[in-house]
Every structure is written in structure tokens, then in C-alpha cells.
Design a protein around this motif. Structure first.
Motif, PDB file in Angstrom:
ATOM      1  N   ALA A  48      -4.375  26.588 -12.814  1.00 29.94           N
ATOM      2  CA  ALA A  48      -5.758  26.702 -13.290  1.00 29.94           C
ATOM      3  C   ALA A  48      -6.361  25.314 -13.408  1.00 29.94           C
ATOM      4  O   ALA A  48      -5.641  24.322 -13.552  1.00 29.94           O
ATOM      5  CB  ALA A  48      -5.813  27.412 -14.642  1.00 29.94           C
ATOM      6  N   SER A  50     -10.166  23.171 -14.847  1.00 26.51           N
ATOM      7  CA  SER A  50     -11.460  23.208 -15.515  1.00 26.51           C
ATOM      8  C   SER A  50     -12.223  21.945 -15.203  1.00 26.51           C
ATOM      9  O   SER A  50     -11.706  20.838 -15.382  1.00 26.51           O
ATOM     10  CB  SER A  50     -11.270  23.336 -17.035  1.00 26.51           C
ATOM     11  N   ASN A  58     -11.192  27.807 -12.562  1.00 22.21           N
ATOM     12  CA  ASN A  58     -10.565  28.182 -11.309  1.00 22.21           C
ATOM     13  C   ASN A  58      -9.128  28.594 -11.603  1.00 22.21           C
ATOM     14  O   ASN A  58      -8.398  27.843 -12.263  1.00 22.21           O
ATOM     15  CB  ASN A  58     -10.612  26.988 -10.352  1.00 22.21           C
ATOM     16  N   TYR A  59      -8.712  29.750 -11.118  1.00 23.70           N
ATOM     17  CA  TYR A  59      -7.371  30.259 -11.378  1.00 23.70           C
ATOM     18  C   TYR A  59      -6.662  30.650 -10.093  1.00 23.70           C
ATOM     19  O   TYR A  59      -7.285  31.121  -9.145  1.00 23.70           O
ATOM     20  CB  TYR A  59      -7.425  31.499 -12.276  1.00 23.70           C
ATOM     21  N   ASP A  61      -4.513  33.273  -8.077  1.00 25.21           N
ATOM     22  CA  ASP A  61      -4.558  34.735  -8.106  1.00 25.21           C
ATOM     23  C   ASP A  61      -3.432  35.326  -8.963  1.00 25.21           C
ATOM     24  O   ASP A  61      -3.614  36.352  -9.606  1.00 25.21           O
ATOM     25  CB  ASP A  61      -4.476  35.284  -6.689  1.00 25.21           C
ATOM     26  N   SER A  62      -2.298  34.649  -8.960  1.00 27.88           N
ATOM     27  CA  SER A  62      -1.134  35.176  -9.674  1.00 27.88           C
ATOM     28  C   SER A  62      -1.293  35.178 -11.188  1.00 27.88           C
ATOM     29  O   SER A  62      -0.550  35.868 -11.887  1.00 27.88           O
ATOM     30  CB  SER A  62       0.108  34.370  -9.299  1.00 27.88           C
ATOM     31  N   VAL A  63      -2.246  34.404 -11.702  1.00 30.69           N
ATOM     32  CA  VAL A  63      -2.422  34.330 -13.160  1.00 30.69           C
ATOM     33  C   VAL A  63      -3.778  34.836 -13.611  1.00 30.69           C
ATOM     34  O   VAL A  63      -4.030  34.947 -14.818  1.00 30.69           O
ATOM     35  CB  VAL A  63      -2.205  32.894 -13.682  1.00 30.69           C
ATOM     36  N   LYS A  64      -4.638  35.132 -12.682  1.00 30.52           N
ATOM     37  CA  LYS A  64      -5.999  35.569 -13.021  1.00 30.52           C
ATOM     38  C   LYS A  64      -5.937  36.831 -13.891  1.00 30.52           C
ATOM     39  O   LYS A  64      -5.204  37.778 -13.582  1.00 30.52           O
ATOM     40  CB  LYS A  64      -6.782  35.823 -11.734  1.00 30.52           C
ATOM     41  N   GLY A  65      -6.706  36.814 -14.959  1.00 32.31           N
ATOM     42  CA  GLY A  65      -6.708  37.946 -15.875  1.00 32.31           C
ATOM     43  C   GLY A  65      -5.665  37.855 -16.971  1.00 32.31           C
ATOM     44  O   GLY A  65      -5.727  38.603 -17.951  1.00 32.31           O
ATOM     45  N   ARG A  66      -4.707  36.956 -16.817  1.00 34.90           N
ATOM     46  CA  ARG A  66      -3.668  36.795 -17.832  1.00 34.90           C
ATOM     47  C   ARG A  66      -3.735  35.422 -18.510  1.00 34.90           C
ATOM     48  O   ARG A  66      -3.426  35.297 -19.690  1.00 34.90           O
ATOM     49  CB  ARG A  66      -2.282  36.965 -17.214  1.00 34.90           C
ATOM     50  N   THR A  68      -5.865  31.817 -19.470  1.00 32.39           N
ATOM     51  CA  THR A  68      -7.202  31.289 -19.724  1.00 32.39           C
ATOM     52  C   THR A  68      -7.111  29.787 -19.978  1.00 32.39           C
ATOM     53  O   THR A  68      -6.355  29.352 -20.848  1.00 32.39           O
ATOM     54  CB  THR A  68      -7.854  31.962 -20.930  1.00 32.39           C
ATOM     55  N   ARG A 107      -7.451  22.925  -6.357  1.00 33.59           N
ATOM     56  CA  ARG A 107      -6.128  23.522  -6.219  1.00 33.59           C
ATOM     57  C   ARG A 107      -5.118  22.620  -5.500  1.00 33.59           C
ATOM     58  O   ARG A 107      -3.969  23.011  -5.328  1.00 33.59           O
ATOM     59  CB  ARG A 107      -6.237  24.851  -5.476  1.00 33.59           C
TER      60      ARG A 107
END
Length: 125
Positions: A48, A50, A58-59, A61-66, A68, A107
């Protein structure tokens, strides 16, 4: 510039952890802060990032939603709140700083200028 990361540990699947990383010795006014991780036998991967303004984080995909990411510019500190942890999240987590406010190549680890020492996160199944 020194980056001090903390907050890693051993947790179980589904648990949460909060990583912190504080930068000191900064001589520039704007910078990107990011988190990367490296599991045993694997390459370092983006987690991720900031931008200085904290705009749209920016995250991976493997951690998106989990996970922050957040930052406190007054404290030169970036945080990574990790929820619903999985065994595949096990890795050494590194924070990094990139000078400036550009959101390009967030990234890409070799575009970052400074790195912390890493903090180990182990998630047991």
C-alpha cells in the motif's frame, strides 16, 4: 533519514494488527509513504502507499478491502491497519519513503529512496 517500523507480531488467521512507521531526519517537505512486504523465498512486493496529500490510497489487490493505510504528516508517521489476516500475509513488512508528491510508480519498490528495517508479521492457520 531513518524509518522506524513497529507493530509486527504473531497472530492467528482472522486477527488484526496495526503497523506504524515513523520517519526522522527528513529534509524535504513532501513525500510518499509506502508499505512493502517480503515473504521467505519471495521477492519484495507492494502492499500500500499514500501520497503526501493522503488522497486516494493505493493498494495491492491481495490486500484491498482488508488493509488500510493512513498517515499523520504532523508526526511523519504512516500506519497500516491489517484486518482479516491470512497465513499468506506472513512476511517482513517494510515501510519506505519516496521524495516528492508524485503518484507515479507507487508500486515500484526501486523508486523509493529510504527504507525501514522491517517488522515481522506471522499469521498462523
Amino acid at each position: 533519514v531513518q524509518l522506524q517500523a513497529s507493530g509486527g507480531g504473531l497472530v492467528q488467521t482472522g486477527d488484526s494488527l496495526r503497523l506504524s512507521c515513523t520517519a526522522s531526519g527528513l529534509t524535504f517537505s513532501t513525500y510518499v509513504m509506502g508499505w512493502f512486504r517480503q515473504a521467505p523465498g519471495k521477492e519484495r512486493e507492494f502492499v500500500a502507499a499514500s501520497s503526501w496529500s493522503g488522497g486516494i490510497p493505493n493498494y495491492a489487490d491481495s490486500v484491498k478491502g482488508r488493509f488500510t493505510i493512513s498517515r499523520d504528516n504532523a508526526k511523519n508517521t504512516v500506519y497500516l491497519q491489517m484486518n482479516s489476516l491470512k497465513p499468506e500475509d506472513t512476511a517482513v513488512y517494510y515501510c519506505a519513503v519516496k521524495r516528492g508528491s508524485s503518484t507515479l510508480f507507487l508500486r515500484t519498490h526501486n523508486t523509493y529512496d529510504y527504507w525501514g528495517q522491517g517488522t515481522l508479521v506471522t499469521v498462523s492457520s
